[in-house]
Design a protein around this motif. Structure first.
Motif, short mmCIF file in Angstrom:
data_model
loop_
_atom_site.label_atom_id
_atom_site.label_comp_id
_atom_site.label_asym_id
_atom_site.label_seq_id
_atom_site.Cartn_x
_atom_site.Cartn_y
_atom_site.Cartn_z
N VAL A 270 0.82 -1.22 0.00
CA VAL A 270 0.00 0.00 0.00
C VAL A 270 0.85 1.26 0.00
N LEU A 271 1.82 1.35 0.91
CA LEU A 271 2.61 2.57 1.03
C LEU A 271 3.66 2.71 -0.07
N ARG A 272 3.83 1.69 -0.87
CA ARG A 272 4.74 1.77 -2.01
C ARG A 272 4.05 2.33 -3.25
N PHE A 273 2.78 2.01 -3.42
CA PHE A 273 2.09 2.35 -4.67
C PHE A 273 0.98 3.39 -4.52
N ARG A 274 0.28 3.40 -3.40
CA ARG A 274 -0.89 4.26 -3.27
C ARG A 274 -0.56 5.76 -3.11
N PRO A 275 0.52 6.15 -2.38
CA PRO A 275 0.76 7.58 -2.15
C PRO A 275 0.86 8.42 -3.42
N LYS A 276 1.51 7.90 -4.46
CA LYS A 276 1.65 8.68 -5.69
C LYS A 276 0.29 8.95 -6.33
N LYS A 277 -0.57 7.95 -6.33
CA LYS A 277 -1.91 8.11 -6.91
C LYS A 277 -2.74 9.08 -6.09
N VAL A 278 -2.69 8.95 -4.77
CA VAL A 278 -3.47 9.83 -3.90
C VAL A 278 -2.94 11.26 -3.97
N ALA A 279 -1.62 11.42 -4.06
CA ALA A 279 -1.03 12.75 -4.16
C ALA A 279 -1.53 13.46 -5.42
N LYS A 280 -1.64 12.73 -6.51
CA LYS A 280 -2.14 13.32 -7.75
C LYS A 280 -3.58 13.78 -7.59
#
Length: 328
Positions: free
Chosen positions: A53-63
């Motif tokens: 989760v913390l490897r892939f989700r932050p970039k999407k949520v940041a966008k």
């Protein structure tokens, strides 16, 4: 006799400090590490959280955050500050004396401890905890109580505390929601159906005793009755599901995709579980929801903002606080 002073700790979920992947990662790590939010065994969940989760989700949520970020910060933070100031002014007017109001987030900054310290520094020995979650859930109001209790655990002396658990059927809250809907209709016209989209929780939470679903349905019924709507003119649905587990249904996204095929080409949508416009309302519902509905054949989609710092919303908060202050 010793003088006493009451303060208010206004609580919301929290927000990343910036619309960047590192800031989102830090926020999600704290949020998704809370057993109130994800109650899987730690040995099972933490490797998934940290390894996937913390490897892939932050970039999407940041966008997604970048699409709604404001000059003063995230919408939730900007509006929460407006609510804080407006409530303090309203309490001064209603009570006739200063009632300090501080802001504390369950996750992120300002933390619950920062908000609590702000009140203590102003001499408050009584605190009304006001989580702005109209419908109680163990994952929101329950988590807020846990957070304040954990701060008390490390203090030699802590203030008297009263907490507003929920206000899902409070007449002033229902009136504020109904008034915002009616005002929108007066300005923009009325769609064929009104959707009330509440944040979802895992269905299992309700089966294990969480009262959230019943309170959401009650809020929907009261708002519909206040507006004089018949059964087919409104519905409750649930958004923001996460993971593979079954959450409360009907799901908002699936509903938006299905309605045009049922002949419903124009809708109005409001998010009564959110007291402040945030990522889940402005990006997920106002932007993504509209795209889903129109792509499925819908023709008119109108998002109705949260109550935010509207005067009748602030007046309701003042009423809740004053009730807790009685006989104290």
């Amino acid at each position: 006799m010793q003088n006493t002073k009451t303060g208010v700790l206004l609580v919301n979920l929290g927000t990343p400090e910036a619309p960047t992947a590192p800031a989102v990662r830090a926020f999600l790590k704290q949020f998704l590490s809370d057993p109130r939010v994800v109650d899987l065994p730690r040995w099972q969940w933490l490797p998934i959280l940290n390894g996937i989760v913390l490897r892939f989700r932050p970039k999407k949520v940041a966008k997604a955050y970048q699409s709604v970020w404001q000059e003063g910060g995230s919408p939730l933070m900007v509006i929460s500050r407006e609510q804080q100031q407006a409530l303090q002014a309203r309490l001064q007017q209603d009570v006739g004396q200063s009632v300090p109001v501080a802001l504390g987030m369950t996750y992120g900054a300002p933390s619950m401890r920062q908000g609590l310290d702000e009140l203590l520094e102003q001499g408050c020995d009584k605190v009304v905890l006001l989580p702005l979650f109209p419908q109680y859930s163990c994952s929101t109001s329950g988590a807020a109580f846990d957070a304040i209790a954990s701060e008390f655990a490390g203090m030699r002396t802590f203030p008297h505390l009263r907490m507003v658990r929920d206000y899902h059927d409070n007449p002033a809250y229902i009136d504020a929601l109904a008034n915002s809907i009616q005002s929108h209709w007066n300005q923009h016209g009325r769609g064929q159906k009104l959707l009330m989209s509440f944040h979802g929780v895992p269905k299992r939470f309700v089966q294990e005793g969480d009262i959230y679903q019943s309170q959401c349905l009650r809020t929907g019924e009261l708002v519909a009755a206040r507006l004089g709507l018949s059964e087919g003119q409104w519905m409750v649905c649930f958004q923001s599901r996460f993971g593979k587990e079954e959450w409360l249904t009907p799901y908002t996204d699936e509903t938006l995709e299905a309605l045009p095929q049922q002949g419903v080409k124009s809708i109005d949508i409001i998010t009564p579980a959110f007291s402040v416009d945030c990522l889940e309302t402005l990006e997920e519902i106002a932007i993504e929801g509209k795209s889903e509905f129109l792509a499925a054949g819908g023709e008119a989609y109108h998002f109705i903002p949260c109550l935010n710092a509207e005067p009748d919303h602030i007046a309701m908060m003042s009423e809740l606080v004053q009730k807790e202050m009685q006989n104290w």
